[in-house]
Scaffold this motif. Structure first.
Motif, PDB file in Angstrom:
ATOM      1  N   PRO A   1       0.822  -1.208   0.000  1.00  0.00           N
ATOM      2  CA  PRO A   1       0.000   0.000   0.000  1.00  0.00           C
ATOM      3  C   PRO A   1       0.858   1.261   0.000  1.00  0.00           C
ATOM      4  CG  PRO A   1       0.048  -0.991   2.192  1.00  0.00           C
ATOM      5  CD  PRO A   1       0.792  -1.923   1.281  1.00  0.00           C
ATOM      6  N   ILE A   2       0.406   2.250  -0.721  1.00  0.00           N
ATOM      7  CA  ILE A   2       1.115   3.524  -0.845  1.00  0.00           C
ATOM      8  C   ILE A   2       0.133   4.637  -0.521  1.00  0.00           C
ATOM      9  CG2 ILE A   2       2.404   5.049  -2.376  1.00  0.00           C
ATOM     10  CD1 ILE A   2       3.781   2.344  -1.982  1.00  0.00           C
ATOM     11  N   VAL A  22      -2.427   0.974  -4.299  1.00  0.00           N
ATOM     12  CA  VAL A  22      -1.792  -0.273  -3.880  1.00  0.00           C
ATOM     13  C   VAL A  22      -1.089  -0.893  -5.081  1.00  0.00           C
ATOM     14  CG1 VAL A  22      -2.133  -2.565  -2.881  1.00  0.00           C
ATOM     15  CG2 VAL A  22      -3.613  -0.678  -2.169  1.00  0.00           C
ATOM     16  N   VAL A  23       0.146  -1.310  -4.883  1.00  0.00           N
ATOM     17  CA  VAL A  23       0.855  -2.087  -5.901  1.00  0.00           C
ATOM     18  C   VAL A  23       0.699  -3.565  -5.559  1.00  0.00           C
ATOM     19  CG1 VAL A  23       3.061  -2.586  -7.005  1.00  0.00           C
ATOM     20  CG2 VAL A  23       2.505  -0.224  -6.321  1.00  0.00           C
ATOM     21  N   VAL A  24       0.156  -4.324  -6.505  1.00  0.00           N
ATOM     22  CA  VAL A  24       0.017  -5.772  -6.368  1.00  0.00           C
ATOM     23  C   VAL A  24       1.074  -6.403  -7.262  1.00  0.00           C
ATOM     24  CG1 VAL A  24      -1.502  -7.767  -6.676  1.00  0.00           C
ATOM     25  CG2 VAL A  24      -2.445  -5.587  -5.877  1.00  0.00           C
ATOM     26  N   TYR A  84      -6.610 -11.467  -8.228  1.00  0.00           N
ATOM     27  CA  TYR A  84      -6.490 -10.836  -6.906  1.00  0.00           C
ATOM     28  C   TYR A  84      -6.560  -9.316  -7.044  1.00  0.00           C
ATOM     29  CZ  TYR A  84      -4.801  -9.671  -2.254  1.00  0.00           C
ATOM     30  OH  TYR A  84      -4.694  -9.156  -0.985  1.00  0.00           O
ATOM     31  N   ALA A  85      -5.833  -8.768  -8.016  1.00  0.00           N
ATOM     32  CA  ALA A  85      -5.806  -7.316  -8.196  1.00  0.00           C
ATOM     33  C   ALA A  85      -7.174  -6.780  -8.604  1.00  0.00           C
ATOM     34  CB  ALA A  85      -4.752  -6.941  -9.235  1.00  0.00           C
ATOM     35  N   LEU A  86      -7.883  -7.505  -9.453  1.00  0.00           N
ATOM     36  CA  LEU A  86      -9.214  -7.079  -9.869  1.00  0.00           C
ATOM     37  C   LEU A  86     -10.179  -7.055  -8.685  1.00  0.00           C
ATOM     38  CD1 LEU A  86      -9.439  -9.020 -13.235  1.00  0.00           C
ATOM     39  CD2 LEU A  86      -9.657  -6.536 -13.005  1.00  0.00           C
ATOM     40  N   GLU A  87     -10.125  -8.076  -7.852  1.00  0.00           N
ATOM     41  CA  GLU A  87     -11.004  -8.109  -6.683  1.00  0.00           C
ATOM     42  C   GLU A  87     -10.663  -6.991  -5.702  1.00  0.00           C
ATOM     43  OE1 GLU A  87     -13.783  -9.892  -5.980  1.00  0.00           O
ATOM     44  OE2 GLU A  87     -13.542 -10.373  -8.120  1.00  0.00           O
ATOM     45  N   LEU A  88      -9.373  -6.695  -5.559  1.00  0.00           N
ATOM     46  CA  LEU A  88      -8.975  -5.595  -4.691  1.00  0.00           C
ATOM     47  C   LEU A  88      -9.474  -4.264  -5.251  1.00  0.00           C
ATOM     48  CD1 LEU A  88      -7.421  -4.628  -2.194  1.00  0.00           C
ATOM     49  CD2 LEU A  88      -5.346  -4.564  -3.609  1.00  0.00           C
ATOM     50  N   ALA A  89      -9.333  -4.083  -6.568  1.00  0.00           N
ATOM     51  CA  ALA A  89      -9.820  -2.851  -7.196  1.00  0.00           C
ATOM     52  C   ALA A  89     -11.333  -2.718  -7.027  1.00  0.00           C
ATOM     53  CB  ALA A  89      -9.436  -2.831  -8.672  1.00  0.00           C
ATOM     54  N   ARG A  90     -12.043  -3.815  -7.161  1.00  0.00           N
ATOM     55  CA  ARG A  90     -13.493  -3.792  -6.987  1.00  0.00           C
ATOM     56  C   ARG A  90     -13.873  -3.320  -5.578  1.00  0.00           C
ATOM     57  NH1 ARG A  90     -16.042  -9.295  -8.275  1.00  0.00           N
ATOM     58  NH2 ARG A  90     -16.730  -8.444 -10.278  1.00  0.00           N
ATOM     59  N   ALA A  91     -13.067  -3.719  -4.581  1.00  0.00           N
ATOM     60  CA  ALA A  91     -13.350  -3.342  -3.194  1.00  0.00           C
ATOM     61  C   ALA A  91     -12.879  -1.928  -2.879  1.00  0.00           C
ATOM     62  CB  ALA A  91     -12.679  -4.329  -2.244  1.00  0.00           C
ATOM     63  N   PHE A 128      -3.933   6.869  -9.531  1.00  0.00           N
ATOM     64  CA  PHE A 128      -3.924   5.413  -9.476  1.00  0.00           C
ATOM     65  C   PHE A 128      -4.683   4.855  -8.286  1.00  0.00           C
ATOM     66  CE2 PHE A 128      -0.240   6.760 -11.922  1.00  0.00           C
ATOM     67  CZ  PHE A 128      -0.449   6.044 -13.093  1.00  0.00           C
ATOM     68  N   ASP A 129      -5.182   3.645  -8.466  1.00  0.00           N
ATOM     69  CA  ASP A 129      -5.949   2.942  -7.436  1.00  0.00           C
ATOM     70  C   ASP A 129      -5.277   1.608  -7.114  1.00  0.00           C
ATOM     71  OD1 ASP A 129      -7.893   1.974  -5.731  1.00  0.00           O
ATOM     72  OD2 ASP A 129      -9.321   1.513  -7.320  1.00  0.00           O
ATOM     73  N   VAL A 130      -5.272   0.676  -8.054  1.00  0.00           N
ATOM     74  CA  VAL A 130      -4.559  -0.597  -7.906  1.00  0.00           C
ATOM     75  C   VAL A 130      -3.693  -0.789  -9.142  1.00  0.00           C
ATOM     76  CG1 VAL A 130      -4.760  -3.100  -7.709  1.00  0.00           C
ATOM     77  CG2 VAL A 130      -6.384  -1.624  -6.492  1.00  0.00           C
ATOM     78  N   ILE A 131      -2.431  -1.084  -8.928  1.00  0.00           N
ATOM     79  CA  ILE A 131      -1.501  -1.381 -10.026  1.00  0.00           C
ATOM     80  C   ILE A 131      -1.081  -2.832  -9.899  1.00  0.00           C
ATOM     81  CG2 ILE A 131       0.745  -0.861 -11.056  1.00  0.00           C
ATOM     82  CD1 ILE A 131       0.505   1.966  -9.884  1.00  0.00           C
TER      83      ILE A 131
END
Length: 349
Positions: free
Chosen positions: A103-104, A123-125, A166-173, A229-232
């Motif tokens: 997380p950033i 967040v960088v995944v 995993y990254a898609l689910e994190l972005a969704r949340a 940015f949101d999730v990378i």
């Protein structure tokens, strides 16, 4: 009872891990958590005396634990590839910790080197067990003019699919936006494959907006437009580089946490600050413990204690906002013990 394996490691790793342990004790008392700890002396110091960073059965000894808290690894005289491949990477791979989560965000009181870096929160995944950091390769003709080295990148459909999902689910949340780091214009096999899998998986998550950025342009945009940015999601190498750059953009790599996750929870996950062992300040009592404490908060959340994790996060925010409870690397006046005292006080200890 939840059992935590603690590996302080080298240099300031020992100091910041002890700090995180103290904060965990305080928040555990507040939330009536039953946490137990066992400490392991696996380190570069052990390597210099015994010839190995950890014993041959080290991974098996860690297997029964619920989580692993790591300090830092590295010391002058021990090559970095020895310390890394002798401890950290074997644990990540044996326990299938394929997600490296970093997380950033910006904090009040922590100045960014950028003119305008307010409200940065992404967040960088990072794919954590394959990609560019493979063990496939070697060297030939050592010592001769035609000596050469080969190292293969490995991108599997399973590996890319699971990290992208995993990254898609994190972005969704979060805010519903995913950025994929690539370089498929120049790396024509592995990263074209990466792009294809990202597109396939994103098509099955239509409520998440996504795009792809070439790594060179993405590095520039992280500096010029970090709020965007949101999730990378990124490969092992790209994620490693981007997350350190992003931590610097947010103000300090000294406060940056990370989690090495097995999302299936079949194996223990491992939590560690991003900073290194900092031999130049080791033992002086001035190390910034926030990265380790934030990593411990991520561990609490992973172990099913989100309220306790949120309390630790709130304590971190309060301490960083006050120069009297910030360490000198952040322009404050506190030493390590002073920050810990303040964190514990915010937790009611």
């Amino acid at each position: 009872m939840q059992r935590i394996a603690v590996i302080p490691g080298d240099g300031i790793g020992r100091e910041v891990t002890a700090a995180a342990h103290t904060v965990l004790d305080a928040v555990a008392a507040r939330h009536r958590l039953d946490l137990a700890y066992d400490e392991f002396d696996w380190s570069c110091e052990r390597y210099t005396t015994e010839g190995a960073m950890m014993p041959p059965d080290g991974v098996d000894r860690l297997r029964p634990y619920d989580a692993i808290l790591l300090g830092a690894v590295g010391w002058p005289g021990v090559p970095d590839h020895v310390s890394l491949w002798g401890l950290l990477i074997p644990i990540r791979r044996a326990f299938r910790q394929y997600v490296n989560l970093r997380p950033i965000r910006t904090f009040a009181g922590v100045a960014s080197p950028l003119r305008d870096a307010a409200s940065v929160d992404f967040v960088v995944v990072r794919e954590n067990v394959e990609g560019e950091y493979s063990e496939i390769g070697g060297r030939l003709n050592r010592g001769f003019p035609d000596e050469f080295a080969v190292q293969e990148s490995v991108f599997t459909r399973t590996g890319v699919t699971r990290i992208v999902d995993y990254a898609l689910e994190l972005a969704r949340a979060r805010r519903g936006y995913l950025t994929s780091a690539t370089k498929s214009n120049g790396i024509v096999h592995t990263l074209v494959f990466w792009d294809e899998v990202v597109a396939e998986r994103a098509a099955q998550t239509p409520d998440v907006r996504w795009d792809a950025e070439h790594i060179d342009a993405l590095a520039a945009k992280l500096v010029l437009q970090p709020q965007r940015f949101d999730v990378i999601v990124a490969s092992n190498l790209f994620g490693d580089i981007l997350s350190d750059l992003a931590a610097a953009v947010a103000g300090s790599i000294g406060i940056a946490p990370s989690a090495n996750l097995d999302p299936t929870r079949t194996h223990p996950s491992m939590f560690e600050p991003v900073h290194g062992s900092a031999p130049d300040i080791a033992g002086q009592g001035v190390a910034n413990p926030v990265g380790a404490v934030w990593s411990a908060a991520m561990m609490l959340d992973h172990l099913g204690h989100p309220a306790a994790a949120a309390d630790v996060q709130a304590a971190i925010e309060a301490c960083l906002a006050d120069p009297g409870t910030r360490t000198r690397d952040l322009g404050g006046t506190a030493d390590t013990a002073g920050v810990v005292r303040a964190l514990v006080a915010h937790l009611g200890g």
